[in-house]
Motif scaffolding. Structure first.
Motif, mmCIF file in Angstrom:
data_model
loop_
_atom_site.group_PDB
_atom_site.id
_atom_site.type_symbol
_atom_site.label_atom_id
_atom_site.label_comp_id
_atom_site.label_asym_id
_atom_site.label_seq_id
_atom_site.Cartn_x
_atom_site.Cartn_y
_atom_site.Cartn_z
ATOM 1 N N TYR A 287 0.823 -1.205 0.000
ATOM 2 C CA TYR A 287 0.000 0.000 0.000
ATOM 3 C C TYR A 287 0.863 1.264 0.000
ATOM 4 O O TYR A 287 0.696 2.151 -0.838
ATOM 5 N N MET A 290 2.679 1.850 -3.175
ATOM 6 C CA MET A 290 1.851 2.437 -4.229
ATOM 7 C C MET A 290 1.598 3.915 -3.979
ATOM 8 O O MET A 290 1.623 4.730 -4.900
ATOM 9 N N VAL A 291 1.363 4.246 -2.715
ATOM 10 C CA VAL A 291 1.180 5.664 -2.407
ATOM 11 C C VAL A 291 2.448 6.443 -2.772
ATOM 12 O O VAL A 291 2.383 7.552 -3.308
ATOM 13 N N TYR A 293 4.421 5.843 -5.144
ATOM 14 C CA TYR A 293 4.486 6.016 -6.589
ATOM 15 C C TYR A 293 3.661 7.210 -7.035
ATOM 16 O O TYR A 293 3.940 7.826 -8.058
ATOM 17 N N ALA A 294 2.618 7.561 -6.255
ATOM 18 C CA ALA A 294 1.727 8.646 -6.668
ATOM 19 C C ALA A 294 2.233 10.015 -6.227
ATOM 20 O O ALA A 294 1.621 11.023 -6.562
ATOM 21 N N GLN A 295 3.320 10.070 -5.466
ATOM 22 C CA GLN A 295 3.744 11.362 -4.912
ATOM 23 C C GLN A 295 4.441 12.247 -5.947
ATOM 24 O O GLN A 295 5.094 11.748 -6.854
ATOM 25 N N TYR A 304 7.300 7.696 2.261
ATOM 26 C CA TYR A 304 6.464 6.503 2.096
ATOM 27 C C TYR A 304 7.315 5.269 1.851
ATOM 28 O O TYR A 304 6.975 4.176 2.297
ATOM 29 N N THR A 414 6.598 -8.644 -3.831
ATOM 30 C CA THR A 414 6.264 -7.840 -5.002
ATOM 31 C C THR A 414 6.687 -6.391 -4.793
ATOM 32 O O THR A 414 6.913 -5.663 -5.745
ATOM 33 N N ILE A 417 9.601 -5.208 -6.609
ATOM 34 C CA ILE A 417 9.410 -4.703 -7.968
ATOM 35 C C ILE A 417 8.826 -3.298 -7.940
ATOM 36 O O ILE A 417 9.341 -2.383 -8.583
ATOM 37 N N VAL A 418 7.736 -3.129 -7.141
ATOM 38 C CA VAL A 418 7.116 -1.801 -7.086
ATOM 39 C C VAL A 418 8.119 -0.779 -6.550
ATOM 40 O O VAL A 418 8.179 0.359 -7.014
ATOM 41 N N ALA A 420 11.305 -0.721 -6.986
ATOM 42 C CA ALA A 420 12.176 -0.294 -8.079
ATOM 43 C C ALA A 420 11.442 0.677 -8.990
ATOM 44 O O ALA A 420 12.016 1.664 -9.456
ATOM 45 N N ILE A 421 10.139 0.420 -9.211
ATOM 46 C CA ILE A 421 9.398 1.276 -10.142
ATOM 47 C C ILE A 421 9.336 2.715 -9.635
ATOM 48 O O ILE A 421 9.726 3.655 -10.324
#
Lengths: 511, 630
Positions: A287, A290-291, A293-295, A304, A414, A417-418, A420-421
């Motif tokens: 979670y 993913m947050v 990633y949105a920043q 985060y 996982t 991976i996220v 790294a993204i």
């Protein structure tokens, strides 16, 4: 002097802070650096004198405070707390040395030294009340740091930080009082000594209640999902030094306390709550990734991502085996080094441009190559690249939990991976491409002071990734005894089978 | 001898660190160029010499001889014990040989190719890092260290693909490579974790795992084998994790040569061969691998036939050739697979370096339809490229024929006719798209005016060395049917699953392959030798192929955008409105409760008197009750 080294480590910075009031404000920085350096050298001396082959507590000190209630001044370190103490003094030193704040510098340094006392106190205390006192006291300097030197929303952020964590701590205090009461019932005398509590075997339902009470205190501190919402505000508003100490040391209080209190005191409850907590940890990992990633703000990305990695620490801890717990303690150190460094790095660019929005940058690699390199190394460490410090901790934590559940570890993984993204995306946005803003064209690369702070962190991040054994070994010894204690204390056969017994100790018993 | 192994790995890393620091401290110093060149080339060269020594030692001892070297203890934890340790057996020796030998040639070539670049020192630092990582990967004596090398290879490729980082598209390619490799790495590490937990601490080195592998349940081994292969899909660009490879052309051409020929993409094939003992336990997984390989081979060959960027054609051809290698290792013909890795390293390095020479000569033009007629102008490049094209198309006696023939023969002999058929069809397509490239670039009418850039000698003579190699190394694998003894596979001594095939059928298969290749070649000659026009995208099929079957677009929509939207949703709605919202509701509830209670405390005496009265009444009632009960 060695007999009282822990007291010295705790109270020297506090004393220095009090004396700091009479130091002139122009020489305050130098004063702060000297005090923090002495403190750091003392902590290194502690490591030097530490006997890595002993798994129990060392440098113990005891004095009765309130004998009627069994409250005492009880200190000690083992492999689990040793390196966190060193890290706390290291970051205080680095933080003061690289301070760029000019407003009320004297007050800031006094606050930091006071904060240092509380941090080391928490990790050295072996008496629950003493622990609680330091734990709560640590809120005050951080409240001040955010509230006085913070950004525009600092009051909201600091109050939220304080109230949130304070609420959790109160529930924890109730748990502690009950624990002492149960101890009294069982033995006929009061005690808040952790070491004596360790001997107490509680029925499963009581364990469960107490576990939950402690859980609130610790989980909010970590912060675990869904109690994490105070942290982005705190990081967003805190000055660089505040974020660095918060991420590197203060958050570790929560994860450390799980290992010091929850696991050995309530082994059956730990097994009972293992999967629910693991689920929370996994949600937290994915979670927050993913947050992140949105920043749009680079500091929030780092914040985060730091929470996301704390989830791996929790997961390792609740693997309840040696690999997992050792891995999580190691990861606490790694996380401290890496996220501390990342917050310092964000501070560097904030000092120059007074913005943290990634869209304001771009092409920095061309203008500030040294900065880009160190940021890149730390980013790679944060995504857990092998031969950096994080990899060892993450690998061991996940391997530990893998023994409990394949599928859940797979889910947690996982995040690799996220992670790294979002990290690569953020790095690309800020550092690569063409220089789009004219303001960025003439930015200066890292100066000497900044390099002084960042180079040691970079070296540690790589050195301990390549050769982790020097600190892994003492951690492992102490963790093994914790796991064995849990195994011995566990009541239900299920818990006994989940928590492994350590072969080494069985052989010793057989002799 | 054993300490040599440590040095082979250490020297490139040390050189990388040295060059990196120098470049960072003195970025504009052009006088350091000589040092960068010397140190950058010397590192792989010294490793190459030492690798030869190791290879010689192994050649002169029995075929199960292994050289071990333990550097230091990395992690000891309970029963987990991992050393930073190296091991060389004959498989390693072969890998070492071509990685360091071809690697050195590519370094020399790069010295010419990159000489005008600002980041010359940085480039060689990354290049050496790449070599070091790859050598760590092949030399490690346990899977964990292999994984370390595996990930560092990913890092180096990220750095090199994004070498021209001012171009945003290049960084996109670099990120893509890193992330897709990470997906593969994730499968790999999960597979390792499963393997270690299943072995319960009895095996952390390859040898120990091999000794204990039979104790495991075969369905578990199958899962492990699959997971490890996911790693190979990432590194070796097989369906579905291949999309990074064509984009990786964003890096400078020597990087492409290094990635495609000597390092990185061969890692997956090497890994499967290294775990041959594990894959032999579960042949059904092997068939699956071979199928993925065959489909990848055909799929990539189709796309390559419609590309117009010279480097992209070569990129897809690499993917296609890797497909062959996976057919081989999947069907248990490990030595044939490694042999194809070996021969491919020569001609693929040559093709990329030749393409790079053309690109430099034409002032960074990469579209083949804008080239043409270079036969006269670049004779050396033409001849060497011709040899490489013959080799990759499988025309005897060039190297590619023997290795490809061995793979197709193995597929035929193991009675997987579908896989064999796809392989044979791919062989024709290979000849077609490679000769298409060659004819368009060198034969067809020239469309370029103006002077060509002169090529430095460092860029041309490595081509000659590789052309010699591409012509001759095939004979190492000459098998019985062709009158040889297959020196290669008897040297490498891998546990091949052998199937017998009569000499007559071998000849027939060989002839068929040559026939297919000649057909492809002829078709290319008819279409492109005289004049070449960029293909019209005028029907659905062509549009699909030219756009690479829209796989990139599909990935982008299904995965990348979904993740992005989901992330924003999590942040803006769930986190801020949901989780934090509940807290705010609680706080406002607390506030309104406070307001409600504040009404009671209003400072009016008559209210307080009322409270006292009611309190007293309640107390009295209680007392009365209690006493009354007595």
């Amino acid at each position: 002097m060695l007999d009282h080294i822990l007291s010295i480590l705790i109270f020297f910075p506090a004393l220095a802070a009090v004396l700091g009031f009479i130091v002139h404000k122009d020489s305050m920085r130098a004063y702060g650096i000297i005090v923090a350096t002495v403190e750091f050298v003392l902590s290194l001396w502690l490591w030097y004198s530490f006997d890595a082959s002993i798994s129990g507590m060392q440098f113990m000190e005891q004095a009765n405070l309130i004998p009627a209630f069994g409250i005492s001044y009880l200190l000690g370190v083992d492999g689990i707390s040793l390196f966190i103490i060193i890290m706390a003094s290291f970051f205080t030193m680095l933080g003061i040395a690289t301070l760029t704040e000019t407003r009320r510098i004297k007050d800031l340094i006094i606050t930091l030294l006071f904060l240092q006392m509380t941090m080391i106190g928490v990790f050295a205390a072996l008496d629950a009340i003493l622990f609680y006192v330091f734990w709560e006291l640590s809120l005050v300097p951080m409240l001040l740091i955010i509230g006085i030197w913070g950004g525009p929303l600092r009051i909201y952020a600091s109050v939220k930080f304080f109230l949130y964590t304070f609420t959790g701590s109160l529930i924890m205090l109730v748990g502690m009082l009950f624990m002492a009461y149960f101890y009294f019932q069982a033995t006929g005398q009061w005690s808040f000594s952790l070491l004596e509590w360790y001997r107490l075997i509680l029925p499963e339902n009581i364990q469960a209640w107490l576990f939950v009470a402690f859980f609130f205190g610790f989980a909010i501190k970590v912060p675990m999902f869904p109690f994490h919402t105070w942290l982005p505000y705190a990081h967003g508003q805190a000055p660089t030094i505040g974020s660095v100490i918060l991420a590197a040391v203060l958050l570790k209080m929560g994860t450390y306390a799980f290992i010091r209190f929850s696991l050995p005191l309530f082994p059956d409850a730990s097994v009972f709550f293992m999967y629910p907590i693991a689920v929370l940890a996994i949600i937290m990992i994915i979670y927050t990734a993913m947050v992140a990633y949105a920043q749009k703000d680079i500091k929030q990305v780092v914040a985060y991502s730091s929470v996301s990695h704390m989830g791996v620490i929790i997961l390792g801890t609740f693997a309840l085996n040696v690999e997992g717990i050792t891995g999580s303690v190691f990861l606490m150190i790694a996380h401290g080094i890496v996220s501390g460094a990342l917050f310092l790095l964000v501070g560097v660019i904030y000092d120059r441009r007074h913005t943290k929005l990634m869209s304001e940058f771009g092409g920095l690699a061309h203008i500030m190559p040294k900065y880009a390199l160190i940021f890149g190394i730390m980013m790679m460490a944060a995504v857990g690249l092998p031969l950096t410090i994080n990899f060892v901790g993450e690998f061991l934590s996940l391997l530990g939990f893998y023994k409990q559940s394949h599928m859940m570890t797979l889910l947690a993984g996982t995040a690799i991976i996220v992670g790294a993204i979002y990290m690569l995306a953020a790095y690309k946005k800020a550092f690569f491409g063409n220089v789009t803003k004219d303001e960025n064209r003439n930015l200066k690369d890292l100066n000497k002071t900044e390099l002084l702070g960042l180079i040691p962190l970079t070296i540690i991040a790589i050195w301990l990734g390549v050769y982790p054994q020097p600190i892994l070994e003492p951690i492992n010894n102490s963790v093994e005894s914790v796991v064995q204690l849990m195994h011995d204390k566990a009541i239900s056969p299920e818990a006994k089978s989940v928590i492994p017994s350590i072969a080494k100790f069985e052989i010793q018993e057989a002799h | 001898m054993s300490s040599l192994l440590i040095w082979i790995v250490l020297i490139p890393f040390a050189s990388a660190a040295l060059l990196g620091f120098l470049h960072l401290l003195l970025p504009k110093q052009r006088s350091l160029h000589a040092l960068y060149t010397v140190s950058g080339i010397a590192a792989p060269f010294i490793s190459a010499l030492m690798s030869l020594a190791v290879g010689w030692e192994l050649f002169n001892s029995s075929d199960d001889m292994m050289i071990h070297a333990i550097a230091f203890n990395w992690i000891t934890l309970g029963d987990l014990s991992v050393n930073v340790a190296f091991m060389a057996d004959r498989l390693t020796a072969v890998m070492l040989f071509f990685i360091t030998f071809i690697g050195t040639l590519i370094h020399i070539y790069a010295a010419g190719y990159m000489k005008e670049e600002e980041g010359y020192g940085k480039f060689f630092s990354f290049f050496n890092l790449f070599m070091g990582s790859m050598l760590l990967l092949v030399l490690s004596d346990n899977p964990i260290m292999m994984f370390v090398g595996w990930e560092l290879v990913g890092l180096s490729s990220y750095l090199l693909i994004g070498f021209y980082h001012q171009e945003s598209a290049n960084m996109k390619a670099a990120n893509k490579a890193f992330i897709l490799n990470r997906v593969g790495d994730f499968g790999f590490i999960i597979g390792l974790a499963l393997l270690f937990t299943a072995l319960e601490g009895t095996g952390y080195t390859f040898e120990a795992i091999e000794a204990n592998i039979t104790t495991l349940d075969s369905s578990l081994v199958a899962v492990i084998a699959m997971l490890l292969f996911v790693g190979a899909m990432g590194k070796s660009a097989q369906i579905p994790l291949y999309v990074w490879l064509p984009d990786a052309m964003a890096g400078p051409t020597p990087v492409s040569a290094l990635i495609h020929a000597a390092t990185m993409v061969t890692a997956g094939v090497y890994m499967v061969a290294r775990f041959a003992f594990l894959y032999n336990e579960v042949p059904q997984v092997g068939v699956y691998i071979a199928t993925i390989g065959a489909v990848s081979a055909l799929f990539a060959a189709l796309i390559a036939s419609y590309q117009s960027d010279i480097k992209k054609i070569l990129a897809y051809s690499t993917m296609s050739q890797l497909g062959y290698m996976f057919i081989a290792v999947g069907l248990g013909a490990y030595s044939s697979g490694i042999f194809h890795v070996f021969t491919h390293a020569f001609f693929k390095a040559l093709l990329f370096m030749g393409a790079g020479a053309v690109i430099i000569a034409l002032h960074h033009e990469q579209n083949i339809f804008k080239m043409g007629g270079l036969k006269k102008k670049l004779p050396l490049v033409y001849v060497t490229m011709f040899i490489a094209t013959l080799a990759i198309s499988g025309i005897p006696p060039f190297a590619g024929f023997f290795s490809k023939d061995a793979i197709l023969a193995a597929a035929f002999a193991s009675e997987h006719y579908m896989i064999w058929g796809m392989g044979t069809l791919t062989a024709m397509l290979t000849a077609f798209y490679m000769f298409r490239l060659l004819f368009i670039v060198f034969f067809a009418e020239g469309k370029m005016d103006g002077k060509l850039n002169p090529l430095p000698r460092t860029m041309t003579w490595p081509l000659v060395v590789l052309a010699l190699g591409s012509t001759t190394v095939g004979f190492l694998g000459l098998n019985e049917a062709y009158g040889g003894t297959n020196i290669f596979s008897s040297f490498i001594a891998l546990p091949d699953l052998s199937h017998h095939l009569s000499h007559k059928s071998e000849y027939l298969l060989g002839m068929l392959n040559v026939l297919m290749a000649v057909m492809g070649m002829g078709l290319a000659y008819r279409l492109y030798a005289k004049s070449a026009e960029e293909p019209q995208v005028n029907n659905v099929w062509r549009r699909a192929v030219v756009n690479k079957f829209y796989i990139d677009e599909i990935y982008d929509t299904v995965i990348v955008r979904t993740l992005r939207h989901l992330s924003v949703f999590t942040d803006k709605i769930i986190d801020q409105k949901g989780v934090d919202g509940i807290l705010h509701v609680a706080v406002s509830g607390y506030k309104s409760a406070g307001a409600a209670f504040a009404f009671l405390q209003n400072g009016k005496v008559r209210y307080y008197a009322l409270y006292i009265l009611s309190g007293l009444s309640v107390l009295s009632l209680l007392l009365l009750n209690a006493l009354g009960g007595m």
